[in-house]
Design an enzyme around this catalytic site. Structure first.
Site, PDB file in Angstrom:
ATOM      1  N   ARG A   1       0.597  -1.028   0.452  1.00 43.49           N
ATOM      2  CA  ARG A   1       0.415  -0.035  -0.321  1.00 43.49           C
ATOM      3  C   ARG A   1       1.025   1.672  -0.273  1.00 43.49           C
ATOM      4  NH1 ARG A   1       2.156   2.036   3.550  1.00 43.49           N
ATOM      5  NH2 ARG A   1       1.170   3.833   4.091  1.00 43.49           N
ATOM      6  N   GLY A   2       0.138   2.508  -0.065  1.00 44.45           N
ATOM      7  CA  GLY A   2       1.350   3.739   0.000  1.00 44.45           C
ATOM      8  C   GLY A   2       1.158   4.172  -1.771  1.00 44.45           C
ATOM      9  N   ALA A   3       0.589   4.972  -2.270  1.00 45.59           N
ATOM     10  CA  ALA A   3       0.818   5.106  -3.576  1.00 45.59           C
ATOM     11  C   ALA A   3       1.766   5.149  -4.938  1.00 45.59           C
ATOM     12  CB  ALA A   3       0.737   7.023  -4.389  1.00 45.59           C
TER      13      ALA A   3
ATOM     14  N   ARG B   1      -7.687  -0.635  -7.122  1.00 49.56           N
ATOM     15  CA  ARG B   1      -7.869   0.525  -5.856  1.00 49.56           C
ATOM     16  C   ARG B   1      -7.776   1.506  -6.460  1.00 49.56           C
ATOM     17  NH1 ARG B   1      -4.547   1.104  -0.348  1.00 49.56           N
ATOM     18  NH2 ARG B   1      -6.541   1.677  -0.042  1.00 49.56           N
TER      19      ARG B   1
ATOM     20  N   GLN C   1      -1.860   2.444   9.905  1.00 48.46           N
ATOM     21  CA  GLN C   1      -0.439   2.670   9.537  1.00 48.46           C
ATOM     22  C   GLN C   1      -0.114   3.408  10.625  1.00 48.46           C
ATOM     23  OE1 GLN C   1      -3.662   2.922   7.961  1.00 48.46           O
ATOM     24  NE2 GLN C   1      -3.547   2.504   5.460  1.00 48.46           N
TER      25      GLN C   1
ATOM     26  N   ASP D   1      -1.919  10.209  -1.869  1.00 51.75           N
ATOM     27  CA  ASP D   1      -2.601   9.314  -2.941  1.00 51.75           C
ATOM     28  C   ASP D   1      -2.009  10.567  -4.791  1.00 51.75           C
ATOM     29  OD1 ASP D   1      -3.287   8.686  -0.274  1.00 51.75           O
ATOM     30  OD2 ASP D   1      -2.614   6.843  -1.163  1.00 51.75           O
TER      31      ASP D   1
ATOM     32  N   ASN E   1      -5.524  12.333   0.453  1.00 53.92           N
ATOM     33  CA  ASN E   1      -4.776  11.694   1.529  1.00 53.92           C
ATOM     34  C   ASN E   1      -5.703  10.860   2.505  1.00 53.92           C
ATOM     35  OD1 ASN E   1      -1.956  10.173   1.763  1.00 53.92           O
ATOM     36  ND2 ASN E   1      -1.864  11.499   4.076  1.00 53.92           N
ATOM     37  N   LYS E   2      -4.764   9.708   2.803  1.00 58.90           N
ATOM     38  CA  LYS E   2      -5.163   8.802   4.003  1.00 58.90           C
ATOM     39  C   LYS E   2      -6.630  10.084   4.773  1.00 58.90           C
ATOM     40  CE  LYS E   2      -5.342   6.082   4.925  1.00 58.90           C
ATOM     41  NZ  LYS E   2      -5.787   4.643   3.253  1.00 58.90           N
TER      42      LYS E   2
HETATM   43  O1  MRU Z   1      -4.325   3.194   2.373  1.00 61.58           O
HETATM   44  P1  MRU Z   1      -2.917   3.526   1.849  1.00 61.58           P
HETATM   45  O2  MRU Z   1      -2.008   2.419   3.101  1.00 61.58           O
HETATM   46  O3  MRU Z   1      -2.695   2.987   0.406  1.00 61.58           O
HETATM   47  O4  MRU Z   1      -2.479   5.071   2.073  1.00 61.58           O
HETATM   48  C1  MRU Z   1      -1.621   5.600   1.861  1.00 61.58           C
HETATM   49  C2  MRU Z   1      -1.314   7.263   2.138  1.00 61.58           C
HETATM   50  O5  MRU Z   1      -2.434   7.437   2.843  1.00 61.58           O
HETATM   51  C3  MRU Z   1      -0.498   7.701   1.507  1.00 61.58           C
HETATM   52  O6  MRU Z   1      -0.120   8.753   3.268  1.00 61.58           O
HETATM   53  C4  MRU Z   1       0.527   8.034   0.811  1.00 61.58           C
HETATM   54  O7  MRU Z   1      -0.314   6.984  -0.153  1.00 61.58           O
HETATM   55  C5  MRU Z   1       1.507   8.559   0.071  1.00 61.58           C
HETATM   56  S1  MRU Z   1       2.532   7.280   0.291  1.00 61.58           S
HETATM   57  C6  MRU Z   1       4.077   7.962  -0.029  1.00 61.58           C
END
Ligand code: MRU
Length: 345
Positions: free
Chosen positions: A46-48, A89, A196, A237, A247-248
């Site tokens: 996970r994470g963009a 996703r 996270q 993201d 973002n999250k």
């Molecule tokens: O749902 P996730 O864990 O994929 O969400 C991740 C985030 O929101 C991060 O802050 C974002 O992807 C940036 S990662 C460098």
């Protein structure tokens, strides 16, 4: 310890299973577009930026899997694989950015043999991986200059090495500041419901002995009101053309609080996360995840039976709350459409 979120090993992609960190540290193996798509959907990875890199390997793996089939079946299988990855996703634009880059490479070499196509695609996936680390290091050094020695930096979710090919974006800025000799301490929001912050950000910082304090999400305002937060640094993201930031979930609350307390709110943002085709944040697709993530943990449910649940996984922070976007091309203060257009010219 260097965190290798994803690695290529003997013709398969290996990824740390982030669903069970930090209790258990294992790599899972992936050998097709469909398996990588499932790894992204279920949040093994996970994470963009990490999602983008994984998807690129997913395309290369699919080509390798289809080496022996006819041209027609190769074409069909590859398109199906890319579509499956695209549906894994919806919010992180890096996924679609990486898929479109892989498709372009494929189109450029489509007349070659399946084996040659697969080799080109694998080379491109390796390049996207290596480029991500280079970008994070550059972005990290730009961001590090904004943090004063001794700063207490609040972050939300995990935008660390685990969310990228390495170094991280928001945590990359913190790592770069520490490497530059600054004493930085991190305040990690726990980041309900997937945790996270508690599981991944806290783990990364503990591994590297960077001081880190874990707080529940609803503690951020209290800490700010007591002068215990000097800056906020988060990842993203997707950033819309006007500078709005997805973002999250919970990031927007942190940004509003930061403005109230005159604390800079920085967004670490590789250019691959900016989507100039989307005018503003309201058009960014927001993933809604399963209610079970909010209800409880595994078989134990603490929420009242029968209650309705909402579980949007991301929110939008309007550009006006963003002090600066920190990119590999430099720091964009008070981002807006004009400044973002210049970035891409
Ligand atoms: O749902 P996730 O864990 O994929 O969400 C991740 C985030 O929101 C991060 O802050 C974002 O992807 C940036 S990662 C460098």
């Amino acid at each position: 310890m260097k965190v290798e979120t994803l690695r290529w090993s003997d013709g398969v992609l290996e990824m740390i299973d982030q669903r069970i960190l930090p209790a258990t540290f294992i790599y899972l193996q992936f050998d097709s577009a469909a398996s990588v798509a499932e790894g992204i959907r279920s949040m093994v990875v996970r994470g963009a930026p990490a999602i983008g890199v994984a998807a690129a390997y997913g395309v290369a793996l699919e080509a390798l899997r289809l080496l022996a089939v006819t041209d027609e079946l190769f074409q069909r299988g590859m398109n199906e694989g890319i579509n499956t990855l695209a549906q894994s996703r919806p919010t992180a634009v890096n996924l679609f950015w990486a898929l479109s880059r892989m498709k372009q490479v494929w189109q450029g070499v489509a007349s070659e043999t399946n084996t040659q196509v697969a080799m080109h695609l694998l080379a491109e996936a390796h390049e996207i991986f290596a480029e991500d680390i280079r970008i994070n290091r550059t972005l990290g050094s730009h961001g590090a200059e904004l943090l004063r020695d001794g700063a207490h930096v609040l972050t939300h979710c995990n935008a660390g090495a685990l969310a990228t090919a390495g170094h991280g974006t928001a945590l990359g800025i913190i790592r770069s500041a520490v490497e530059a000799g600054k004493k930085i301490s991190v305040i990690a929001d726990e980041t309900r419901p997937f945790l996270q912050g508690a599981r991944l950000t806290a783990w990364e910082m503990v591994q590297e002995k960077i001081p880190v304090t874990l707080i529940t999400d609803n503690t951020a305002g209290f800490m700010m009101s007591r002068g215990e937060v000097d800056a906020v640094v988060v990842g993203t993201d997707r950033v819309a053309a006007n500078g709005d930031v997805a973002n999250k979930i919970g990031t927007y609350m942190v940004a509003v609080l930061a403005q109230r307390h005159h604390i800079p709110f920085y967004v670490a943002c590789p250019l691959s996360t900016i989507d100039m085709s989307i005018a503003s944040g309201k058009d960014i697709p927001i993933e809604e995840r399963h209610p079970d993530e909010v209800k409880g943990f595994r078989d134990f449910h603490w929420a009242a039976q029968g209650v309705q649940i909402r579980n949007p996984s991301f929110d939008i922070t309007p550009a006006e709350l963003v002090t600066a976007l920190i990119t590999e091309k430099g720091v964009i203060h008070q981002p807006d459409v004009k400044k973002l257009r210049v970035l891409f010219n």
